[in-house]
Design an enzyme around this catalytic site. Structure first.
Site, PDB file in Angstrom:
ATOM      1  N   ARG A 119       0.820  -1.222   0.000  1.00  0.00           N
ATOM      2  CA  ARG A 119       0.000   0.000   0.000  1.00  0.00           C
ATOM      3  C   ARG A 119       0.850   1.267   0.000  1.00  0.00           C
ATOM      4  O   ARG A 119       0.553   2.220  -0.721  1.00  0.00           O
ATOM      5  CB  ARG A 119      -0.918  -0.008   1.228  1.00  0.00           C
ATOM      6  CG  ARG A 119      -2.016  -1.030   1.126  1.00  0.00           C
ATOM      7  CD  ARG A 119      -2.624  -1.282   2.489  1.00  0.00           C
ATOM      8  NE  ARG A 119      -1.707  -2.052   3.310  1.00  0.00           N
ATOM      9  CZ  ARG A 119      -2.057  -3.073   4.096  1.00  0.00           C
ATOM     10  NH1 ARG A 119      -3.308  -3.413   4.200  1.00  0.00           N
ATOM     11  NH2 ARG A 119      -1.159  -3.732   4.801  1.00  0.00           N
ATOM     12  N   ILE A 120       1.932   1.272   0.793  1.00  0.00           N
ATOM     13  CA  ILE A 120       2.748   2.496   0.881  1.00  0.00           C
ATOM     14  C   ILE A 120       3.524   2.696  -0.427  1.00  0.00           C
ATOM     15  O   ILE A 120       3.598   3.819  -0.950  1.00  0.00           O
ATOM     16  CB  ILE A 120       3.690   2.441   2.101  1.00  0.00           C
ATOM     17  CG1 ILE A 120       2.849   2.365   3.394  1.00  0.00           C
ATOM     18  CG2 ILE A 120       4.627   3.654   2.136  1.00  0.00           C
ATOM     19  CD1 ILE A 120       3.651   2.025   4.649  1.00  0.00           C
ATOM     20  N   ARG A 135       7.553  -9.106  -4.624  1.00  0.00           N
ATOM     21  CA  ARG A 135       7.425 -10.572  -4.646  1.00  0.00           C
ATOM     22  C   ARG A 135       6.350 -10.989  -5.647  1.00  0.00           C
ATOM     23  O   ARG A 135       6.527 -11.887  -6.437  1.00  0.00           O
ATOM     24  CB  ARG A 135       7.033 -11.075  -3.260  1.00  0.00           C
ATOM     25  CG  ARG A 135       8.210 -11.573  -2.470  1.00  0.00           C
ATOM     26  CD  ARG A 135       7.764 -12.066  -1.143  1.00  0.00           C
ATOM     27  NE  ARG A 135       6.831 -11.109  -0.532  1.00  0.00           N
ATOM     28  CZ  ARG A 135       6.397 -11.161   0.711  1.00  0.00           C
ATOM     29  NH1 ARG A 135       6.790 -12.118   1.485  1.00  0.00           N
ATOM     30  NH2 ARG A 135       5.569 -10.257   1.195  1.00  0.00           N
ATOM     31  N   ILE A 168      12.636   3.766   3.827  1.00  0.00           N
ATOM     32  CA  ILE A 168      11.638   4.048   4.876  1.00  0.00           C
ATOM     33  C   ILE A 168      11.035   2.727   5.364  1.00  0.00           C
ATOM     34  O   ILE A 168       9.977   2.727   5.990  1.00  0.00           O
ATOM     35  CB  ILE A 168      10.509   4.988   4.386  1.00  0.00           C
ATOM     36  CG1 ILE A 168       9.783   4.418   3.155  1.00  0.00           C
ATOM     37  CG2 ILE A 168      11.020   6.381   4.138  1.00  0.00           C
ATOM     38  CD1 ILE A 168       8.444   5.074   2.880  1.00  0.00           C
ATOM     39  N   ALA A 169      11.715   1.608   5.045  1.00  0.00           N
ATOM     40  CA  ALA A 169      11.139   0.291   5.366  1.00  0.00           C
ATOM     41  C   ALA A 169      11.554  -0.130   6.770  1.00  0.00           C
ATOM     42  O   ALA A 169      10.826   0.110   7.740  1.00  0.00           O
ATOM     43  CB  ALA A 169      11.571  -0.719   4.325  1.00  0.00           C
ATOM     44  N   ARG A 170      12.706  -0.723   6.898  1.00  0.00           N
ATOM     45  CA  ARG A 170      13.240  -1.143   8.188  1.00  0.00           C
ATOM     46  C   ARG A 170      14.748  -1.170   8.098  1.00  0.00           C
ATOM     47  O   ARG A 170      15.309  -1.463   7.030  1.00  0.00           O
ATOM     48  CB  ARG A 170      12.784  -2.570   8.529  1.00  0.00           C
ATOM     49  CG  ARG A 170      11.429  -2.705   9.172  1.00  0.00           C
ATOM     50  CD  ARG A 170      11.393  -2.159  10.600  1.00  0.00           C
ATOM     51  NE  ARG A 170      10.096  -2.286  11.219  1.00  0.00           N
ATOM     52  CZ  ARG A 170       9.104  -1.393  11.131  1.00  0.00           C
ATOM     53  NH1 ARG A 170       9.265  -0.283  10.448  1.00  0.00           N
ATOM     54  NH2 ARG A 170       7.958  -1.595  11.747  1.00  0.00           N
ATOM     55  N   GLU A 188      18.867   0.487  15.221  1.00  0.00           N
ATOM     56  CA  GLU A 188      18.430   1.789  15.720  1.00  0.00           C
ATOM     57  C   GLU A 188      17.923   1.666  17.166  1.00  0.00           C
ATOM     58  O   GLU A 188      17.455   0.587  17.552  1.00  0.00           O
ATOM     59  CB  GLU A 188      17.325   2.368  14.800  1.00  0.00           C
ATOM     60  CG  GLU A 188      16.045   1.573  14.785  1.00  0.00           C
ATOM     61  CD  GLU A 188      15.051   2.089  13.731  1.00  0.00           C
ATOM     62  OE1 GLU A 188      15.434   2.292  12.560  1.00  0.00           O
ATOM     63  OE2 GLU A 188      13.872   2.248  14.099  1.00  0.00           O
ATOM     64  N   HIS A 231      13.284   7.595  12.320  1.00  0.00           N
ATOM     65  CA  HIS A 231      12.118   6.697  12.188  1.00  0.00           C
ATOM     66  C   HIS A 231      10.805   7.459  12.441  1.00  0.00           C
ATOM     67  O   HIS A 231      10.046   7.135  13.380  1.00  0.00           O
ATOM     68  CB  HIS A 231      12.261   5.504  13.145  1.00  0.00           C
ATOM     69  CG  HIS A 231      11.455   4.312  12.707  1.00  0.00           C
ATOM     70  ND1 HIS A 231      11.851   3.014  12.891  1.00  0.00           N
ATOM     71  CD2 HIS A 231      10.256   4.224  12.081  1.00  0.00           C
ATOM     72  CE1 HIS A 231      10.943   2.175  12.423  1.00  0.00           C
ATOM     73  NE2 HIS A 231       9.956   2.895  11.918  1.00  0.00           N
ATOM     74  N   ILE A 232      10.546   8.439  11.577  1.00  0.00           N
ATOM     75  CA  ILE A 232       9.374   9.306  11.789  1.00  0.00           C
ATOM     76  C   ILE A 232       8.411   9.287  10.603  1.00  0.00           C
ATOM     77  O   ILE A 232       7.576  10.185  10.475  1.00  0.00           O
ATOM     78  CB  ILE A 232       9.805  10.770  12.070  1.00  0.00           C
ATOM     79  CG1 ILE A 232      10.696  11.319  10.936  1.00  0.00           C
ATOM     80  CG2 ILE A 232      10.496  10.890  13.423  1.00  0.00           C
ATOM     81  CD1 ILE A 232      10.902  12.832  10.985  1.00  0.00           C
TER      82      ILE A 232
HETATM   83  C1  GLV Z   1       6.582   2.055  11.390  1.00  0.00           C
HETATM   84  O1  GLV Z   1       7.701   1.844  11.083  1.00  0.00           O
HETATM   85  C2  GLV Z   1       5.512   1.110  11.241  1.00  0.00           C
HETATM   86  O2  GLV Z   1       5.789  -0.056  10.917  1.00  0.00           O
HETATM   87  O3  GLV Z   1       4.357   1.481  11.452  1.00  0.00           O
END
Ligand code: GLV
Length: 329
Positions: free
Chosen positions: A157-158, A179, A238-240, A269, A287-288
C-alpha cells in the site's frame, strides 16, 4: 467484576489510555521507561493483553514469561518485533495498524526522496554553519525528481502511494519490483511497470525501499546491489533497518558510487552506523515516516480498538494470525 489486566508498554496519547481504562485494568508506562526484555516479561506475567510498539520484542522467551497473554496489539504496520509463528503456536493473537498510516508514510517517503535528490539537509547544515559566502553555479546542484525514473522495491500500500505521487504529481516514469506483481488495474492506477530487481537497480534514478523486514529481506541492498546502481542515483529507505547493509551504504556514499541517500530507519536503531554520521550526502531522520499527530493518534486508536475488539467483543479489527481465532472458537 474485575477488569482484564493489560499492559501498555510505551507512553501513548492520554486519551487512548483513558479509553482503555474503560474496559481494562491498565498498567501503563507514561513515564516512557526503557524496559529490558526481562522487565517486559515480568510486567506481562499477569496480563491478558499488551499494547506494544515496534520496539518490544515478543518471541518465545517473552511468551514463556506471559502465561495469561492472549493478544499483542502493535502500534505499527510493521511487525518484525513479533515472532508470529511462536505467537500462533502459543495461541496469542497479533495485530498491527495497516491503512491508517499509508498516505502519511507515502508523503514522508516522497519528502525524503525530494530532500535527498535536492540536497536539502546538506545545504541547510552549510548555511547554519555560516559557510554561505557567495552564490555559485554548482552550489548544491542535485538531481531532478520530475520526469526521472522512480524505482520502488516493495509495492504494498505504501509503495503504491509513493508510485501515485511520483507518476501523477511529478510525471515520473515509475518502475517497481515486488514478490508478486500487481493486478493490471493497480499497475494502471499507479502508472507503474513491473521489472526485475536487476533492471530496477540498474535504471532507477531514485530508488525507494518499502518492503517488510524478515530474515529473507535482510541486506536486500548490500555492496553488490549498490554497485549496480547509477553513480547519479539516490536511495531512500523508509522500510526497516537491516534491509540495507548500512556499512556498505556508507562506503558507497563516501566513494560516490551512488550520489546520495535518505534514511529513516537503521540497523540496530536508535544507534546509527558511525560512518553514516560522517558522510555528507545522506539525509538522516529518526524513524518518523508515520509521525503526524492525526496519523499517530489513528494508529494508537486502532491498536486500542484491536484490544477492545478482541478481549471485549471477540472480534479484533486487523489480526495478523487469524488462525488463533478459529482455534479458540
Ligand atoms: C513504522 O515503522 C511502522 O511499521 O508502522
Amino acid at each position: 467484576m474485575n477488569k482484564p489486566r493489560i499492559l501498555v508498554a510505551r507512553s501513548v496519547f492520554p486519551e487512548v489510555i483513558e479509553k482503555l481504562q474503560q474496559f481494562f485494568d491498565v498498567e501503563h508506562n507514561q513515564a516512557d521507561e526503557q524496559w529490558t526484555k526481562q522487565q517486559l516479561g515480568e510486567k506481562l506475567h499477569d496480563k491478558v493483553g499488551a499494547f506494544t510498539t515496534g520496539g518490544e520484542r515478543i518471541d518465545a522467551q517473552t511468551l514463556a514469561a506471559a502465561p495469561a497473554l492472549k493478544i499483542c496489539a502493535n502500534m505499527a504496520v510493521g511487525y518484525n518485533n513479533f515472532d508470529v509463528p511462536a505467537m500462533t503456536q502459543r495461541g496469542v493473537l497479533a495485530t498491527n495498524t495497516p491503512d491508517v498510516l499509508t498516505e502519511t508514510t507515502a508523503d514522508f517517503g516522497f519528502a525524503l526522496l525530494m530532500a535527498t535528490a535536492r540536497r536539502i539537509s546538506e545545504s541547510e547544515h552549510f548555511l547554519r554553519a555560516g559557510k554561505w559566502g557567495k552564490w555559485s553555479y554548482d552550489m548544491f546542484a542535485g538531481s531532478d525528481v520530475h520526469g526521472s525514473t522512480l524505482g520502488i522495491l516493495g509495492m504494498g500500500r505504501i509503495g503504491q502511494g509513493i508510485a501515485r505521487r511520483g507518476a501523477h504529481g511529478f510525471g515520473m516514469n515509475v518502475i517497481y519490483h515486488n514478490r508478486s506483481r500487481l493486478s493490471a488495474e493497480l499497475e494502471g492506477e499507479c502508472k507503474a511497470r513491473y521489472v526485475t530487481k536487476e533492471e530496477l537497480l540498474r535504471t532507477a534514478d531514485h530508488l525507494v525501499l518499502v518492503l517488510p523486514y524478515s530474515a529473507e529481506s535482510h541486506h536486500t541492498i548490500g555492496a553488490a546491489e549498490l554497485s549496480q546502481m547509477k553513480p547519479t542515483a539516490t536511495l531512500v529507505n523508509i522500510a526497516r533497518g537491516g534491509i540495507v547493509d548500512d556499512a556498505a551504504l556508507a562506503k558507497a556514499l563516501r566513494d560516490r558510487t551512488i550520489a546520495a541517500a535518505g534514511l529513516d530507519v537503521f540497523e540496530g536503531e536508535p544507534k546509527v552506523h558511525p560512518d553514516l554520521l560522517t558522510v555528507p550526502n545522506v539525509v538522516l531522520t529518526p524513524h518518523i515516516a508515520s509521525a503526524t499527530v492525526p496519523t499517530r493518534l489513528a494508529m494508537a486508536q486502532l491498536a486500542a480498538d484491536n484490544l477492545i475488539g478482541f478481549l471485549v467483543h471477540g472480534k479484533p479489527l486487523t489480526p495478523l494470525n487469524p488462525d488463533v481465532l478459529k482455534a479458540g472458537a
